[in-house]
Write an enzyme that holds these catalytic residues in place. Structure first.
Site, PDB file in Angstrom:
ATOM      1  N   ASP A   1      41.982  17.649 -12.192  1.00 57.06           N
ATOM      2  CA  ASP A   1      42.281  16.630 -11.210  1.00 57.06           C
ATOM      3  C   ASP A   1      41.055  16.468 -10.398  1.00 57.06           C
ATOM      4  O   ASP A   1      40.240  17.331 -10.002  1.00 57.06           O
ATOM      5  CB  ASP A   1      43.306  17.563 -10.121  1.00 57.06           C
ATOM      6  N   HIS A   2      40.894  15.163 -10.190  1.00 52.63           N
ATOM      7  CA  HIS A   2      39.766  14.608  -9.398  1.00 52.63           C
ATOM      8  C   HIS A   2      38.504  14.894  -9.716  1.00 52.63           C
ATOM      9  O   HIS A   2      37.547  15.538  -9.093  1.00 52.63           O
ATOM     10  CB  HIS A   2      39.908  14.875  -7.551  1.00 52.63           C
TER      11      HIS A   2
ATOM     12  N   ASP B   1      37.416  10.709 -11.037  1.00 54.04           N
ATOM     13  CA  ASP B   1      37.637   9.896  -9.688  1.00 54.04           C
ATOM     14  C   ASP B   1      36.404   9.134  -9.340  1.00 54.04           C
ATOM     15  O   ASP B   1      35.856   9.750  -8.648  1.00 54.04           O
ATOM     16  CB  ASP B   1      38.329  10.975  -8.925  1.00 54.04           C
TER      17      ASP B   1
ATOM     18  N   GLY C   1      48.980  11.950  -4.591  1.00 52.43           N
ATOM     19  CA  GLY C   1      49.476  12.074  -3.045  1.00 52.43           C
ATOM     20  C   GLY C   1      50.794  12.099  -2.742  1.00 52.43           C
ATOM     21  O   GLY C   1      51.437  11.240  -1.843  1.00 52.43           O
TER      22      GLY C   1
ATOM     23  N   SER D   1      53.467  14.348  -2.552  1.00 44.74           N
ATOM     24  CA  SER D   1      54.335  15.214  -1.706  1.00 44.74           C
ATOM     25  C   SER D   1      55.172  14.465  -0.818  1.00 44.74           C
ATOM     26  O   SER D   1      54.889  13.525   0.027  1.00 44.74           O
ATOM     27  CB  SER D   1      53.536  16.324  -1.121  1.00 44.74           C
TER      28      SER D   1
ATOM     29  N   ILE E   1      51.941  16.355  -7.303  1.00 47.82           N
ATOM     30  CA  ILE E   1      52.326  16.911  -6.116  1.00 47.82           C
ATOM     31  C   ILE E   1      51.376  18.414  -6.056  1.00 47.82           C
ATOM     32  O   ILE E   1      51.743  19.360  -6.930  1.00 47.82           O
ATOM     33  CB  ILE E   1      54.033  17.183  -6.298  1.00 47.82           C
TER      34      ILE E   1
ATOM     35  N   SER F   1      50.812  19.580  -1.939  1.00 48.45           N
ATOM     36  CA  SER F   1      51.225  20.025  -0.659  1.00 48.45           C
ATOM     37  C   SER F   1      52.495  20.935  -0.512  1.00 48.45           C
ATOM     38  O   SER F   1      52.819  21.575  -0.036  1.00 48.45           O
ATOM     39  CB  SER F   1      50.962  19.011   0.244  1.00 48.45           C
TER      40      SER F   1
HETATM   41  O1  G3H Z   1      44.040  16.211  -4.642  1.00 52.93           O
HETATM   42  C1  G3H Z   1      43.987  16.928  -4.069  1.00 52.93           C
HETATM   43  C2  G3H Z   1      44.799  18.106  -4.437  1.00 52.93           C
HETATM   44  O2  G3H Z   1      45.829  18.505  -3.594  1.00 52.93           O
HETATM   45  C3  G3H Z   1      43.772  19.286  -4.742  1.00 52.93           C
HETATM   46  O3  G3H Z   1      43.510  19.785  -3.501  1.00 52.93           O
HETATM   47  O4  G3H Z   1      41.113  20.361  -3.586  1.00 52.93           O
HETATM   48  O5  G3H Z   1      42.395  21.703  -1.990  1.00 52.93           O
HETATM   49  O6  G3H Z   1      42.469  21.891  -4.494  1.00 52.93           O
HETATM   50  P1  G3H Z   1      42.285  21.005  -3.361  1.00 52.93           P
HETATM   51  P1  13P Z   2      49.760  15.881  -2.404  1.00 54.90           P
HETATM   52  O1  13P Z   2      48.648  16.307  -1.299  1.00 54.90           O
HETATM   53  O2  13P Z   2      50.706  14.589  -1.719  1.00 54.90           O
HETATM   54  O3  13P Z   2      50.370  17.022  -2.980  1.00 54.90           O
HETATM   55  O4  13P Z   2      48.954  15.314  -3.435  1.00 54.90           O
HETATM   56  C1  13P Z   2      48.464  16.085  -4.531  1.00 54.90           C
HETATM   57  C2  13P Z   2      47.442  15.003  -5.418  1.00 54.90           C
HETATM   58  O5  13P Z   2      47.334  14.027  -5.398  1.00 54.90           O
HETATM   59  C3  13P Z   2      46.760  16.096  -6.338  1.00 54.90           C
HETATM   60  O6  13P Z   2      45.864  15.002  -7.085  1.00 54.90           O
HETATM   61 ZN    ZN Z   3      45.100  13.372  -6.086  1.00 52.77          ZN
END
Ligand code: G3H
Ligand code: 13P
Ligand code: ZN
Length: 332
Positions: free
Chosen positions: A94-95, A116, A235, A237, A278, A280
């Site tokens: 992720d990212h 990203d 994003g 949640s 999802i 958060s």
């Molecule tokens: O996109 C963000 C995700 O919720 C991951 O969050 O970088 O705090 O693990 P984190």
């Molecule tokens: P939330 O913070 O809305 O759960 O988004 C998570 C997310 O986009 C992880 O890449």
């Molecule tokens: Zn994200």
């Protein structure tokens, strides 16, 4: 070099095609620890849903990259043990913030990565996205890229304001990068505070903050430019008020937390959006259950006593998202 196929993982290609054709979205749940992973797999098996296990840079720093990758391998075996002979599990970065991070994940057995480059100038985003795609595709690893900026914190990337994806750029971006899916910005953002109170209206009946609607016109325009192309929403949640209330009733202080209403996510999942992220909501479910448990049992100190209800609560939340929001149940 670890071949993800040998450890029973799959990439997103087939999964997304079916989701786009079937009008549902695949859940992409972040995990940082064993309890989240167990809850995700239990929920996916019980609902017969494909699932994307996501690992952020923060998760890799917190838990150790090697441990997380072996947990994902274990997740495949765990799903089989729970009665799912052919689980459809993706291990996704992720990212990803650089070519090197993406390469490191591909080399250690991830079946999908996100690069990203959304905060970079357009041409720079294309250049590095293309580099990641070229490397990933050699190993049949699928790649998600991002165009448009979400407000809030995206690991290394942070922005005060969101910039919606420009539909006029998406054909050029998707063609030149060769990406397999595209994350777009239509008003979602990361974390539990997605909107400032002044951006919201107040529901006169409940007194709760109601956020502005997502930009479905942008989503429709993107889908028109790229028919059938997999679109991703970050994003996403919903920040359930019940969980926020439990946290605050048990010593927490989460003020004015606002998420994306689930009806809007359901609508998105029925359209070109085939992956919904999802994280958060899992954090909220876990924290609420732990705070409540410890407030009710001040004598408990064995982590299993409070992590068990936390895991149950996350599992319930994941099942709810799969069945009532994303519609990915009964697809195995
Ligand atoms: O996109 C963000 C995700 O919720 C991951 O969050 O970088 O705090 O693990 P984190
Ligand atoms: P939330 O913070 O809305 O759960 O988004 C998570 C997310 O986009 C992880 O890449
Ligand atoms: Zn994200």
């Amino acid at each position: 070099m670890v071949d993800y196929k040998k450890i029973g993982l799959v990439n997103t290609r087939e999964m997304f095609k079916k989701a786009v054709d079937g009008g549902y979205a695949i859940p992409a749940f972040n995990f940082n620890n064993m309890e989240q992973m167990q809850a995700i797999i239990q929920a996916a098996v019980e609902t017969k849903s494909p699932v994307i296990l996501q690992v952020s840079k923060g998760a890799r720093d917190y838990a150790n990259p090697t441990l997380l990758r072996y947990m994902a391998e274990g997740a495949v075996e765990y799903a089989k043990e729970l009665g799912c002979p052919n689980p459809q599990i993706v291990l996704h970065l992720d990212h990803g913030d650089s070519f090197e991070t993406c390469k490191s994940c591909i080399d250690m057995g991830f079946s999908s990565v996100m690069y990203d480059g959304s905060a970079l100038p357009y041409e720079e985003n294309i250049r590095i996205s293309r580099q990641v795609v070229e490397y990933a595709h050699k190993y049949d690893v699928t790649v998600e890229c991002e165009l448009g900026v979400l407000a809030g914190v995206e690991d290394e990337v942070s922005s005060e304001v969101s910039h919606y994806t420009k539909p006029e750029e998406v054909i050029d971006f998707a063609t030149r990068t060769g990406c397999d899916s595209l994350a777009i910005s239509i008003g979602t953002s990361h974390g539990a505070y997605k909107f400032k109170p002044e951006q919201c209206t107040v529901d006169p009946q409940t007194g709760r903050l109601v956020p502005p609607p997502l930009a479905f016109d942008v989503l429709e325009a993107v889908a028109k430019k790229l028919p059938g192309f997999p679109i991703v929403l970050h994003g996403s949640s919903s920040v359930p008020q019940e969980e926020v209330d439990i946290i605050n009733a048990n010593g927490g202080a989460l003020k004015a937390a606002v998420g994306i209403p689930e009806e809007q996510l359901r609508k998105a999942a029925k359209s070109a959006v085939c992956k919904i992220n999802i994280d958060s909501d899992s954090r909220l479910a876990m924290t609420a259950a732990i705070r409540k448990h410890l407030a009710e049992h001040p004598d408990h100190f064995d982590p299993r006593q409070y992590l068990k209800p936390a895991r149950e609560s996350m599992k319930k939340m994941y099942i709810h998202k799969i069945v009532n929001v994303l519609g990915s149940n009964d697809k195995l």
